[in-house]
Design an enzyme around this catalytic site. Structure first.
Site, short mmCIF file in Angstrom:
data_model
loop_
_atom_site.label_atom_id
_atom_site.label_comp_id
_atom_site.label_asym_id
_atom_site.label_seq_id
_atom_site.Cartn_x
_atom_site.Cartn_y
_atom_site.Cartn_z
N GLY A 246 -16.05 -21.62 5.50
CA GLY A 246 -15.85 -21.23 6.90
C GLY A 246 -15.11 -19.91 7.05
O GLY A 246 -14.59 -19.35 6.08
N ASP A 247 -15.07 -19.42 8.26
CA ASP A 247 -14.28 -18.26 8.67
C ASP A 247 -14.27 -18.34 10.19
O ASP A 247 -14.43 -19.44 10.74
CB ASP A 247 -14.92 -16.95 8.15
N LYS B 190 -9.20 -10.50 -3.56
CA LYS B 190 -8.46 -11.71 -3.16
C LYS B 190 -8.77 -12.85 -4.13
O LYS B 190 -7.87 -13.52 -4.63
CB LYS B 190 -8.88 -12.11 -1.74
N LYS C 62 -19.51 -12.71 1.21
CA LYS C 62 -19.22 -13.05 2.62
C LYS C 62 -20.54 -13.08 3.37
O LYS C 62 -21.50 -12.42 2.98
CB LYS C 62 -18.31 -11.98 3.24
P1 NDP Z 1 -10.92 -19.48 13.97
O1 NDP Z 1 -12.30 -19.28 14.48
O2 NDP Z 1 -10.45 -20.86 13.67
O3 NDP Z 1 -9.86 -18.82 14.95
C1 NDP Z 1 -9.91 -17.48 15.26
C2 NDP Z 1 -8.80 -17.17 16.23
O4 NDP Z 1 -8.68 -15.75 16.36
C3 NDP Z 1 -9.04 -17.71 17.61
O5 NDP Z 1 -7.83 -18.00 18.23
C4 NDP Z 1 -9.75 -16.54 18.29
O6 NDP Z 1 -9.66 -16.56 19.70
C5 NDP Z 1 -8.98 -15.37 17.71
N1 NDP Z 1 -9.81 -14.16 17.68
C6 NDP Z 1 -11.00 -14.01 17.08
N2 NDP Z 1 -11.51 -12.79 17.30
C7 NDP Z 1 -10.60 -12.16 18.05
C8 NDP Z 1 -10.53 -10.88 18.61
N3 NDP Z 1 -11.53 -10.00 18.45
N4 NDP Z 1 -9.41 -10.55 19.30
C9 NDP Z 1 -8.41 -11.45 19.46
N5 NDP Z 1 -8.43 -12.68 18.97
C10 NDP Z 1 -9.50 -13.03 18.28
O7 NDP Z 1 -10.81 -18.57 12.66
P2 NDP Z 1 -9.77 -18.64 11.47
O8 NDP Z 1 -8.44 -19.08 11.95
O9 NDP Z 1 -10.41 -19.38 10.36
O10 NDP Z 1 -9.71 -17.11 11.02
C11 NDP Z 1 -8.73 -16.20 11.52
C12 NDP Z 1 -8.62 -15.03 10.57
O11 NDP Z 1 -8.21 -15.50 9.28
C13 NDP Z 1 -9.89 -14.23 10.31
O12 NDP Z 1 -9.57 -12.87 10.10
C14 NDP Z 1 -10.41 -14.82 9.02
O13 NDP Z 1 -11.27 -13.93 8.33
C15 NDP Z 1 -9.11 -15.06 8.28
N6 NDP Z 1 -9.14 -16.02 7.20
C16 NDP Z 1 -9.58 -17.30 7.38
C17 NDP Z 1 -9.55 -18.19 6.34
C18 NDP Z 1 -9.92 -19.62 6.51
O14 NDP Z 1 -9.79 -20.38 5.54
N7 NDP Z 1 -10.37 -20.06 7.68
C19 NDP Z 1 -9.12 -17.79 4.99
C20 NDP Z 1 -8.61 -16.43 4.91
C21 NDP Z 1 -8.66 -15.60 5.98
P3 NDP Z 1 -10.83 -17.21 20.61
O15 NDP Z 1 -10.52 -18.68 20.67
O16 NDP Z 1 -10.67 -16.51 21.90
O17 NDP Z 1 -12.13 -16.93 19.94
O1 2IT Z 2 -11.51 -14.97 4.12
C1 2IT Z 2 -11.48 -15.99 3.40
O2 2IT Z 2 -10.88 -16.00 2.31
C2 2IT Z 2 -12.13 -17.19 3.90
N1 2IT Z 2 -12.67 -17.19 5.01
C3 2IT Z 2 -12.18 -18.43 3.04
C4 2IT Z 2 -13.30 -18.32 2.03
C5 2IT Z 2 -13.56 -19.56 1.22
O3 2IT Z 2 -14.52 -19.49 0.44
O4 2IT Z 2 -12.84 -20.55 1.32
#
Ligand code: NDP
Ligand code: 2IT
Length: 445
Positions: free
Chosen positions: A165-166, A114, A126
Protein backbone atom coordinates in the site's frame (compact mmCIF):
# COMPACT_ATOMS: atom_id res chain seq x y z
CA UNK A 1 30.27 17.93 -7.46
CA UNK A 2 32.17 14.93 -8.86
CA UNK A 3 32.32 15.38 -12.68
CA UNK A 4 30.90 11.91 -13.45
CA UNK A 5 27.98 12.39 -11.05
CA UNK A 6 27.29 15.84 -12.47
CA UNK A 7 27.30 14.54 -16.05
CA UNK A 8 24.89 11.68 -15.27
CA UNK A 9 22.56 14.02 -13.36
CA UNK A 10 22.46 16.51 -16.24
CA UNK A 11 21.90 13.69 -18.71
CA UNK A 12 19.06 12.35 -16.57
CA UNK A 13 17.36 15.76 -16.60
CA UNK A 14 17.81 16.15 -20.38
CA UNK A 15 16.53 12.68 -21.17
CA UNK A 16 13.59 12.76 -18.76
CA UNK A 17 12.05 16.19 -19.25
CA UNK A 18 8.89 17.14 -17.35
CA UNK A 19 9.67 14.85 -14.43
CA UNK A 20 10.33 17.43 -11.66
CA UNK A 21 9.83 15.07 -8.71
CA UNK A 22 12.20 12.51 -10.21
CA UNK A 23 14.78 15.26 -10.86
CA UNK A 24 14.43 16.44 -7.25
CA UNK A 25 14.93 12.99 -5.72
CA UNK A 26 17.85 12.24 -8.06
CA UNK A 27 19.49 15.61 -7.34
CA UNK A 28 19.31 15.08 -3.58
CA UNK A 29 20.66 11.53 -3.71
CA UNK A 30 23.35 12.02 -6.34
CA UNK A 31 24.66 15.18 -4.65
CA UNK A 32 25.28 13.15 -1.50
CA UNK A 33 26.96 10.36 -3.44
CA UNK A 34 29.51 12.68 -5.04
CA UNK A 35 32.05 11.98 -2.26
CA UNK A 36 31.63 8.24 -2.70
CA UNK A 37 32.33 8.46 -6.44
CA UNK A 38 35.47 10.50 -5.71
CA UNK A 39 36.75 7.45 -3.84
CA UNK A 40 35.57 4.83 -6.34
CA UNK A 41 36.66 5.66 -9.90
CA UNK A 42 35.94 2.04 -10.87
CA UNK A 43 32.20 2.77 -10.68
CA UNK A 44 32.44 5.08 -13.69
CA UNK A 45 34.20 2.45 -15.81
CA UNK A 46 31.37 0.04 -15.03
CA UNK A 47 28.66 2.55 -15.95
CA UNK A 48 27.20 2.04 -12.49
CA UNK A 49 25.43 5.38 -12.19
CA UNK A 50 23.94 5.32 -15.70
CA UNK A 51 22.44 1.92 -14.87
CA UNK A 52 21.26 3.04 -11.43
CA UNK A 53 19.22 6.02 -12.65
CA UNK A 54 17.45 4.10 -15.42
CA UNK A 55 14.60 1.86 -14.23
CA UNK A 56 15.06 -1.79 -15.16
CA UNK A 57 11.48 -1.81 -16.42
CA UNK A 58 8.60 0.69 -16.67
CA UNK A 59 5.14 -0.81 -17.14
CA UNK A 60 2.31 1.53 -18.12
CA UNK A 61 -1.17 0.28 -18.85
CA UNK A 62 -4.77 1.32 -19.16
CA UNK A 63 -7.24 0.54 -16.41
CA UNK A 64 -10.81 0.60 -17.74
CA UNK A 65 -13.63 0.17 -15.23
CA UNK A 66 -17.38 0.81 -14.95
CA UNK A 67 -18.90 2.98 -12.20
CA UNK A 68 -22.17 2.31 -10.36
CA UNK A 69 -24.12 4.27 -12.97
CA UNK A 70 -22.76 2.25 -15.86
CA UNK A 71 -20.29 4.91 -17.04
CA UNK A 72 -16.93 3.74 -18.36
CA UNK A 73 -13.74 5.33 -16.94
CA UNK A 74 -10.17 4.78 -18.10
CA UNK A 75 -7.30 5.46 -15.68
CA UNK A 76 -3.55 5.17 -16.12
CA UNK A 77 -1.77 2.32 -14.33
CA UNK A 78 1.97 2.21 -13.53
CA UNK A 79 4.56 -0.15 -12.11
CA UNK A 80 8.21 0.95 -12.16
CA UNK A 81 10.59 -1.92 -11.40
CA UNK A 82 13.56 0.29 -10.65
CA UNK A 83 16.32 -1.90 -9.26
CA UNK A 84 16.34 -5.58 -8.32
CA UNK A 85 20.05 -6.01 -7.52
CA UNK A 86 19.59 -6.93 -3.85
CA UNK A 87 16.17 -8.61 -3.96
CA UNK A 88 12.75 -8.72 -5.62
CA UNK A 89 11.32 -5.30 -6.46
CA UNK A 90 9.40 -4.04 -3.45
CA UNK A 91 7.36 -0.91 -2.90
CA UNK A 92 3.86 0.42 -2.59
CA UNK A 93 1.01 1.28 -4.93
CA UNK A 94 -0.44 4.80 -4.77
CA UNK A 95 -3.98 5.66 -5.92
CA UNK A 96 -4.34 9.45 -6.09
CA UNK A 97 -5.53 11.78 -8.85
CA UNK A 98 -2.13 13.54 -9.14
CA UNK A 99 -0.15 10.31 -9.78
CA UNK A 100 2.05 10.46 -12.89
CA UNK A 101 5.26 8.87 -14.14
CA UNK A 102 7.47 11.49 -12.46
CA UNK A 103 5.94 10.79 -9.04
CA UNK A 104 6.14 7.01 -9.45
CA UNK A 105 9.79 7.27 -10.59
CA UNK A 106 10.80 9.51 -7.68
CA UNK A 107 9.15 7.09 -5.26
CA UNK A 108 10.73 4.06 -6.95
CA UNK A 109 14.17 5.65 -6.94
CA UNK A 110 13.96 6.54 -3.24
CA UNK A 111 12.71 3.04 -2.52
CA UNK A 112 15.95 1.44 -3.79
CA UNK A 113 18.02 3.11 -1.06
CA UNK A 114 15.34 2.86 1.64
CA UNK A 115 14.96 -0.87 1.10
CA UNK A 116 18.72 -1.34 1.18
CA UNK A 117 18.88 0.53 4.51
CA UNK A 118 16.50 -2.00 6.11
CA UNK A 119 19.26 -4.62 5.76
CA UNK A 120 16.71 -7.02 4.24
CA UNK A 121 16.87 -8.52 0.71
CA UNK A 122 14.46 -6.24 -1.17
CA UNK A 123 14.93 -4.23 -4.37
CA UNK A 124 13.18 -0.97 -5.25
CA UNK A 125 9.90 -0.47 -7.12
CA UNK A 126 6.71 1.58 -7.01
CA UNK A 127 3.40 1.75 -8.80
CA UNK A 128 -0.06 3.18 -8.76
CA UNK A 129 -2.74 4.98 -10.68
CA UNK A 130 -4.27 8.41 -11.16
CA UNK A 131 -7.54 6.90 -9.89
CA UNK A 132 -9.06 8.92 -7.03
CA UNK A 133 -10.70 6.66 -4.41
CA UNK A 134 -12.46 9.61 -2.72
CA UNK A 135 -16.24 9.38 -2.86
CA UNK A 136 -16.25 6.01 -4.63
CA UNK A 137 -18.49 3.18 -3.43
CA UNK A 138 -17.00 -0.09 -2.18
CA UNK A 139 -18.15 -1.78 -5.37
CA UNK A 140 -16.44 0.84 -7.50
CA UNK A 141 -13.23 0.42 -5.51
CA UNK A 142 -13.46 -3.35 -5.98
CA UNK A 143 -14.03 -3.11 -9.72
CA UNK A 144 -11.15 -0.67 -10.08
CA UNK A 145 -8.78 -2.88 -8.06
CA UNK A 146 -9.77 -5.90 -10.14
CA UNK A 147 -9.22 -4.00 -13.40
CA UNK A 148 -5.82 -2.78 -12.13
CA UNK A 149 -4.75 -6.30 -11.10
CA UNK A 150 -6.00 -7.86 -14.35
CA UNK A 151 -2.92 -6.30 -15.99
CA UNK A 152 -0.49 -6.04 -13.05
CA UNK A 153 -0.70 -9.75 -12.14
CA UNK A 154 1.44 -10.84 -15.10
CA UNK A 155 4.33 -8.59 -13.99
CA UNK A 156 4.54 -9.44 -10.29
CA UNK A 157 5.29 -12.52 -8.18
CA UNK A 158 6.51 -13.43 -4.69
CA UNK A 159 10.12 -13.69 -5.98
CA UNK A 160 9.81 -11.03 -8.71
CA UNK A 161 7.96 -7.96 -7.48
CA UNK A 162 5.89 -7.58 -4.32
CA UNK A 163 3.68 -4.45 -4.18
CA UNK A 164 2.02 -3.06 -1.04
CA UNK A 165 0.00 0.00 0.00
CA UNK A 166 0.75 3.72 -0.07
CA UNK A 167 -1.50 6.80 -0.30
CA UNK A 168 -5.04 5.70 -1.14
CA UNK A 169 -4.19 1.99 -0.89
CA UNK A 170 -4.91 0.35 2.45
CA UNK A 171 -6.32 -2.92 3.75
CA UNK A 172 -9.49 -2.73 1.64
CA UNK A 173 -7.66 -2.22 -1.67
CA UNK A 174 -4.98 -4.82 -0.87
CA UNK A 175 -7.78 -7.31 -0.11
CA UNK A 176 -9.52 -6.78 -3.45
CA UNK A 177 -6.23 -6.89 -5.36
CA UNK A 178 -5.04 -10.03 -3.57
CA UNK A 179 -8.37 -11.76 -4.21
CA UNK A 180 -8.11 -11.07 -7.93
CA UNK A 181 -4.42 -12.03 -8.13
CA UNK A 182 -5.23 -15.37 -6.55
CA UNK A 183 -8.05 -15.95 -9.01
CA UNK A 184 -5.91 -15.12 -12.05
CA UNK A 185 -2.67 -16.81 -11.00
CA UNK A 186 -4.24 -19.68 -9.06
CA UNK A 187 -1.71 -19.41 -6.26
CA UNK A 188 -1.95 -18.24 -2.64
CA UNK A 189 1.46 -16.69 -2.02
CA UNK A 190 2.94 -13.55 -0.50
CA UNK A 191 2.66 -11.50 -3.69
CA UNK A 192 1.34 -8.40 -1.90
CA UNK A 193 2.11 -7.19 1.62
CA UNK A 194 -0.13 -5.35 4.01
CA UNK A 195 -2.52 -8.29 3.67
CA UNK A 196 -5.26 -8.92 6.23
CA UNK A 197 -4.37 -11.26 9.08
CA UNK A 198 -6.91 -13.82 7.83
CA UNK A 199 -5.03 -14.36 4.55
CA UNK A 200 -1.32 -14.14 5.30
CA UNK A 201 -0.73 -10.64 6.68
CA UNK A 202 1.68 -9.79 9.47
CA UNK A 203 0.81 -8.39 12.85
CA UNK A 204 2.15 -4.84 13.30
CA UNK A 205 2.36 -4.07 9.54
CA UNK A 206 -0.46 -1.53 9.96
CA UNK A 207 1.44 0.27 12.72
CA UNK A 208 4.94 -0.25 11.31
CA UNK A 209 5.64 2.95 9.35
CA UNK A 210 4.39 5.31 12.06
CA UNK A 211 5.93 3.33 14.93
CA UNK A 212 9.19 2.92 13.00
CA UNK A 213 9.43 6.67 12.41
CA UNK A 214 9.20 7.32 16.13
CA UNK A 215 11.66 4.51 16.99
CA UNK A 216 14.23 6.04 14.64
CA UNK A 217 13.62 9.54 15.97
CA UNK A 218 13.99 8.28 19.56
CA UNK A 219 17.44 6.98 18.68
CA UNK A 220 18.36 10.26 16.95
CA UNK A 221 17.09 12.33 19.90
CA UNK A 222 19.28 10.33 22.27
CA UNK A 223 22.28 11.89 20.54
CA UNK A 224 21.27 15.19 22.16
CA UNK A 225 19.96 13.58 25.36
CA UNK A 226 16.38 14.33 24.27
CA UNK A 227 13.23 12.18 24.29
CA UNK A 228 9.52 12.43 23.50
CA UNK A 229 8.50 12.80 27.14
CA UNK A 230 6.42 15.98 27.67
CA UNK A 231 7.29 17.25 24.20
CA UNK A 232 4.81 18.98 21.90
CA UNK A 233 4.55 17.49 18.41
CA UNK A 234 2.91 18.39 15.12
CA UNK A 235 2.11 15.60 12.66
CA UNK A 236 0.74 16.42 9.21
CA UNK A 237 -1.65 14.01 7.50
CA UNK A 238 -4.19 11.77 9.19
CA UNK A 239 -3.73 8.56 7.26
CA UNK A 240 -1.94 5.33 8.10
CA UNK A 241 1.48 6.82 8.81
CA UNK A 242 0.30 9.90 10.72
CA UNK A 243 -2.14 8.02 12.95
CA UNK A 244 0.35 5.41 14.14
CA UNK A 245 3.13 7.96 14.56
CA UNK A 246 0.74 9.83 16.86
CA UNK A 247 -0.06 6.61 18.74
CA UNK A 248 3.62 5.90 19.46
CA UNK A 249 4.43 9.52 20.41
CA UNK A 250 1.56 9.40 22.90
CA UNK A 251 2.74 6.06 24.34
CA UNK A 252 6.15 7.66 24.91
CA UNK A 253 4.68 10.56 26.86
CA UNK A 254 4.63 13.20 24.12
CA UNK A 255 1.63 15.31 23.08
CA UNK A 256 0.47 15.74 19.48
CA UNK A 257 -1.41 19.04 19.14
CA UNK A 258 -2.05 19.25 15.38
CA UNK A 259 -2.91 16.93 12.48
CA UNK A 260 -4.25 17.57 8.96
CA UNK A 261 -5.69 16.26 5.74
CA UNK A 262 -5.51 17.76 2.26
CA UNK A 263 -8.24 20.30 3.12
CA UNK A 264 -6.97 21.75 6.41
CA UNK A 265 -5.63 21.12 9.89
CA UNK A 266 -6.93 20.76 13.43
CA UNK A 267 -5.33 22.20 16.56
CA UNK A 268 -6.12 20.80 20.00
CA UNK A 269 -3.97 22.23 22.80
CA UNK A 270 -5.00 19.39 25.14
CA UNK A 271 -3.53 16.80 22.81
CA UNK A 272 -5.38 15.19 19.93
CA UNK A 273 -7.93 12.50 20.80
CA UNK A 274 -6.58 9.77 18.53
CA UNK A 275 -9.59 7.48 18.94
CA UNK A 276 -11.74 10.24 17.49
CA UNK A 277 -9.33 10.73 14.55
CA UNK A 278 -9.37 6.96 13.90
CA UNK A 279 -13.14 6.93 13.97
CA UNK A 280 -13.37 9.83 11.51
CA UNK A 281 -10.52 8.96 9.12
CA UNK A 282 -10.18 5.16 9.30
CA UNK A 283 -13.67 3.92 10.14
CA UNK A 284 -15.71 6.50 8.20
CA UNK A 285 -13.23 7.89 5.65
CA UNK A 286 -14.43 11.36 6.69
CA UNK A 287 -12.73 14.77 6.81
CA UNK A 288 -10.45 16.01 9.60
CA UNK A 289 -12.66 19.12 9.97
CA UNK A 290 -15.27 16.90 11.68
CA UNK A 291 -12.91 16.63 14.66
CA UNK A 292 -13.46 20.27 15.64
CA UNK A 293 -17.25 19.77 15.51
CA UNK A 294 -16.94 17.05 18.13
CA UNK A 295 -14.29 18.47 20.50
CA UNK A 296 -14.93 21.81 22.13
CA UNK A 297 -11.61 23.57 22.58
CA UNK A 298 -10.24 22.24 19.28
CA UNK A 299 -10.15 24.42 16.18
CA UNK A 300 -10.14 23.65 12.48
CA UNK A 301 -8.25 25.85 10.01
CA UNK A 302 -8.83 25.49 6.28
CA UNK A 303 -5.69 24.97 4.18
CA UNK A 304 -3.26 22.19 5.10
CA UNK A 305 -0.08 24.29 4.81
CA UNK A 306 -0.95 26.34 7.89
CA UNK A 307 -0.06 23.41 10.14
CA UNK A 308 3.61 24.43 10.07
CA UNK A 309 2.76 27.68 11.85
CA UNK A 310 1.90 25.70 14.99
CA UNK A 311 4.77 25.91 17.50
CA UNK A 312 6.24 22.53 18.46
CA UNK A 313 9.35 20.75 19.69
CA UNK A 314 9.22 18.07 17.01
CA UNK A 315 7.57 18.13 13.57
CA UNK A 316 6.69 15.02 11.57
CA UNK A 317 5.45 15.59 8.00
CA UNK A 318 3.45 12.42 7.23
CA UNK A 319 1.19 13.41 4.30
CA UNK A 320 2.90 13.79 0.92
CA UNK A 321 5.84 15.07 -1.17
CA UNK A 322 6.88 18.72 -0.98
CA UNK A 323 4.34 19.56 1.72
CA UNK A 324 6.97 21.50 3.70
CA UNK A 325 8.90 24.27 1.91
CA UNK A 326 11.54 26.82 2.89
CA UNK A 327 9.03 29.31 4.33
CA UNK A 328 7.50 26.55 6.45
CA UNK A 329 10.97 25.51 7.66
CA UNK A 330 11.76 29.10 8.63
CA UNK A 331 8.51 29.33 10.57
CA UNK A 332 9.19 26.06 12.42
CA UNK A 333 12.75 27.10 13.30
CA UNK A 334 11.59 30.54 14.47
CA UNK A 335 9.06 28.76 16.70
CA UNK A 336 11.76 26.60 18.27
CA UNK A 337 11.51 23.20 16.53
CA UNK A 338 14.34 20.89 17.65
CA UNK A 339 13.81 17.82 15.46
CA UNK A 340 12.08 16.87 12.23
CA UNK A 341 11.29 13.28 11.19
CA UNK A 342 9.95 12.59 7.71
CA UNK A 343 7.15 10.00 7.72
CA UNK A 344 6.03 10.82 4.18
CA UNK A 345 8.26 10.35 1.13
CA UNK A 346 10.22 13.52 0.25
CA UNK A 347 7.88 15.80 2.25
CA UNK A 348 10.51 18.54 2.63
CA UNK A 349 11.83 20.45 -0.35
CA UNK A 350 15.62 20.37 -0.74
CA UNK A 351 15.82 23.99 0.49
CA UNK A 352 13.70 23.26 3.57
CA UNK A 353 15.82 20.24 4.53
CA UNK A 354 19.03 22.24 4.12
CA UNK A 355 17.60 25.06 6.24
CA UNK A 356 16.81 22.66 9.08
CA UNK A 357 20.32 21.24 8.99
CA UNK A 358 21.95 24.68 8.78
CA UNK A 359 20.00 25.77 11.86
CA UNK A 360 20.94 22.86 14.08
CA UNK A 361 17.63 20.98 13.83
CA UNK A 362 18.01 17.20 14.09
CA UNK A 363 16.74 15.94 10.73
CA UNK A 364 15.73 12.33 9.99
CA UNK A 365 15.24 11.94 6.21
CA UNK A 366 12.37 9.91 4.79
CA UNK A 367 14.28 7.01 3.32
CA UNK A 368 15.62 6.15 6.77
CA UNK A 369 12.79 7.43 8.94
CA UNK A 370 9.85 5.79 7.14
CA UNK A 371 11.63 2.52 6.29
CA UNK A 372 9.75 0.68 9.04
CA UNK A 373 6.78 0.05 6.75
CA UNK A 374 8.69 -1.71 4.03
CA UNK A 375 10.90 -3.45 6.61
CA UNK A 376 7.79 -4.95 8.18
CA UNK A 377 6.58 -5.87 4.68
CA UNK A 378 9.80 -7.86 4.27
CA UNK A 379 9.04 -9.54 7.61
CA UNK A 380 5.59 -10.38 6.20
CA UNK A 381 7.29 -11.96 3.17
CA UNK A 382 9.51 -14.01 5.48
CA UNK A 383 6.49 -15.24 7.47
CA UNK A 384 4.67 -16.14 4.22
CA UNK A 385 7.64 -18.19 3.03
CA UNK A 386 7.84 -19.99 6.37
CA UNK A 387 4.07 -20.58 6.43
CA UNK A 388 4.20 -19.33 10.00
CA UNK A 389 3.45 -16.23 12.05
CA UNK A 390 5.21 -14.17 14.68
CA UNK A 391 3.39 -12.44 17.55
CA UNK A 392 2.84 -8.69 17.60
CA UNK A 393 5.60 -8.35 20.18
CA UNK A 394 8.07 -10.35 18.06
CA UNK A 395 7.44 -8.25 14.95
CA UNK A 396 7.50 -5.01 16.94
CA UNK A 397 10.81 -6.00 18.54
CA UNK A 398 12.35 -6.81 15.16
CA UNK A 399 11.03 -3.50 13.78
CA UNK A 400 12.54 -1.57 16.65
CA UNK A 401 15.91 -3.21 16.22
CA UNK A 402 15.85 -2.57 12.45
CA UNK A 403 15.14 1.15 13.03
CA UNK A 404 17.92 1.43 15.64
CA UNK A 405 20.33 -0.24 13.21
CA UNK A 406 19.31 2.08 10.39
CA UNK A 407 20.05 5.07 12.58
CA UNK A 408 23.45 3.67 13.61
CA UNK A 409 24.35 2.95 9.99
CA UNK A 410 23.38 6.37 8.64
CA UNK A 411 25.19 8.08 11.51
CA UNK A 412 28.32 6.00 10.89
CA UNK A 413 28.23 6.63 7.12
CA UNK A 414 27.94 10.40 7.68
CA UNK A 415 30.91 10.28 10.04
CA UNK A 416 33.00 8.16 7.66
CA UNK A 417 32.66 10.90 5.06
CA UNK A 418 33.35 13.73 7.53
CA UNK A 419 29.76 14.97 7.70
CA UNK A 420 28.80 14.12 11.28
CA UNK A 421 25.10 14.71 11.99
CA UNK A 422 24.20 14.97 8.29
CA UNK A 423 21.73 12.09 8.21
CA UNK A 424 20.57 12.97 4.68
CA UNK A 425 24.04 12.22 3.32
CA UNK A 426 24.42 9.30 5.73
CA UNK A 427 21.18 7.66 4.54
CA UNK A 428 21.96 8.14 0.86
CA UNK A 429 25.49 6.79 1.22
CA UNK A 430 24.65 3.85 3.49
CA UNK A 431 21.71 2.88 1.27
CA UNK A 432 23.80 3.12 -1.88
CA UNK A 433 26.78 1.06 -0.72
CA UNK A 434 25.09 -2.34 -0.65
CA UNK A 435 23.28 -1.76 -3.96
CA UNK A 436 26.55 -0.67 -5.59
CA UNK A 437 28.37 -3.77 -4.29
CA UNK A 438 25.64 -6.04 -5.68
CA UNK A 439 25.54 -4.25 -9.05
CA UNK A 440 29.33 -4.39 -9.42
CA UNK A 441 29.21 -8.14 -8.73
CA UNK A 442 26.53 -8.61 -11.39
CA UNK A 443 28.45 -6.77 -14.12
CA UNK A 444 26.91 -4.81 -16.99
CA UNK A 445 23.35 -6.12 -17.15
P1 NDP B 1 -2.95 7.50 3.51
O1 NDP B 1 -3.68 7.44 2.22
O2 NDP B 1 -3.32 6.55 4.59
O3 NDP B 1 -3.01 8.97 4.12
C1 NDP B 1 -2.54 10.06 3.42
C2 NDP B 1 -2.76 11.30 4.25
O4 NDP B 1 -2.05 12.39 3.65
C3 NDP B 1 -4.20 11.72 4.31
O5 NDP B 1 -4.46 12.36 5.53
C4 NDP B 1 -4.32 12.67 3.13
O6 NDP B 1 -5.39 13.58 3.24
C5 NDP B 1 -2.98 13.38 3.22
N1 NDP B 1 -2.57 13.88 1.90
C6 NDP B 1 -2.40 13.15 0.78
N2 NDP B 1 -2.06 13.93 -0.25
C7 NDP B 1 -2.01 15.17 0.24
C8 NDP B 1 -1.72 16.41 -0.33
N3 NDP B 1 -1.43 16.54 -1.64
N4 NDP B 1 -1.71 17.50 0.49
C9 NDP B 1 -2.02 17.37 1.81
N5 NDP B 1 -2.32 16.21 2.39
C10 NDP B 1 -2.32 15.14 1.62
O7 NDP B 1 -1.40 7.34 3.14
P2 NDP B 1 -0.18 6.93 4.07
O8 NDP B 1 -0.38 7.43 5.45
O9 NDP B 1 0.07 5.48 3.87
O10 NDP B 1 1.01 7.70 3.37
C11 NDP B 1 1.44 9.00 3.78
C12 NDP B 1 2.85 9.24 3.29
O11 NDP B 1 3.72 8.25 3.86
C13 NDP B 1 3.08 9.14 1.79
O12 NDP B 1 4.09 10.04 1.40
C14 NDP B 1 3.59 7.72 1.61
O13 NDP B 1 4.34 7.57 0.41
C15 NDP B 1 4.45 7.59 2.84
N6 NDP B 1 4.75 6.23 3.28
C16 NDP B 1 3.77 5.33 3.53
C17 NDP B 1 4.10 4.07 3.99
C18 NDP B 1 3.06 3.07 4.37
O14 NDP B 1 3.44 1.99 4.84
N7 NDP B 1 1.78 3.34 4.21
C19 NDP B 1 5.50 3.64 4.15
C20 NDP B 1 6.47 4.71 3.92
C21 NDP B 1 6.07 5.93 3.48
P3 NDP B 1 -6.82 13.28 2.55
O15 NDP B 1 -7.57 12.44 3.53
O16 NDP B 1 -7.39 14.63 2.36
O17 NDP B 1 -6.57 12.56 1.27
O1 2IT C 1 6.96 4.11 0.67
C1 2IT C 1 6.96 2.98 1.19
O2 2IT C 1 7.99 2.51 1.70
C2 2IT C 1 5.72 2.24 1.22
N1 2IT C 1 4.68 2.73 0.76
C3 2IT C 1 5.69 0.83 1.78
C4 2IT C 1 6.17 -0.15 0.74
C5 2IT C 1 6.03 -1.60 1.11
O3 2IT C 1 6.37 -2.40 0.23
O4 2IT C 1 5.64 -1.94 2.22
Amino acid sequence: MNAYVQRVLQDLKDRNPNQPEFHQAATEILSSLSVVFDKHPEYEKSGLLEMLVEPERVIMFRVPWVDDNGNVHVNKGYRVQFNGAIGPYKGGLRFRSNVNLSIIKFLGFEQIFKNSLTGLPIGGGKGGSDFDPKGKSDNEIMRFCQAFMSELFRHIGQDTDVPAGDIGVGAREIGYMFGYYRKLANEHVGVLTGRGLAYGGSLARTEATGYGLIYLMEEMLKEKKLSFKNKTCVISGSGNVAIFANEKVTQLGGKVVAMSDSDGYIYDADGIDLDLVKEIKLARRGRISEYADKRSGAKYVAGCKGIWSVACDYAMPCATQNELDLDDAKMLVANGVKAVGEGANMPSTIEAAEYFQANGVLFAPAKAANAGGVACSALEMAQSSMRSFWTFEEVDRKLQSIMVNIFRNIKAAAERYDMPGNYIAGANIAGFEKVATAMMAHGVC
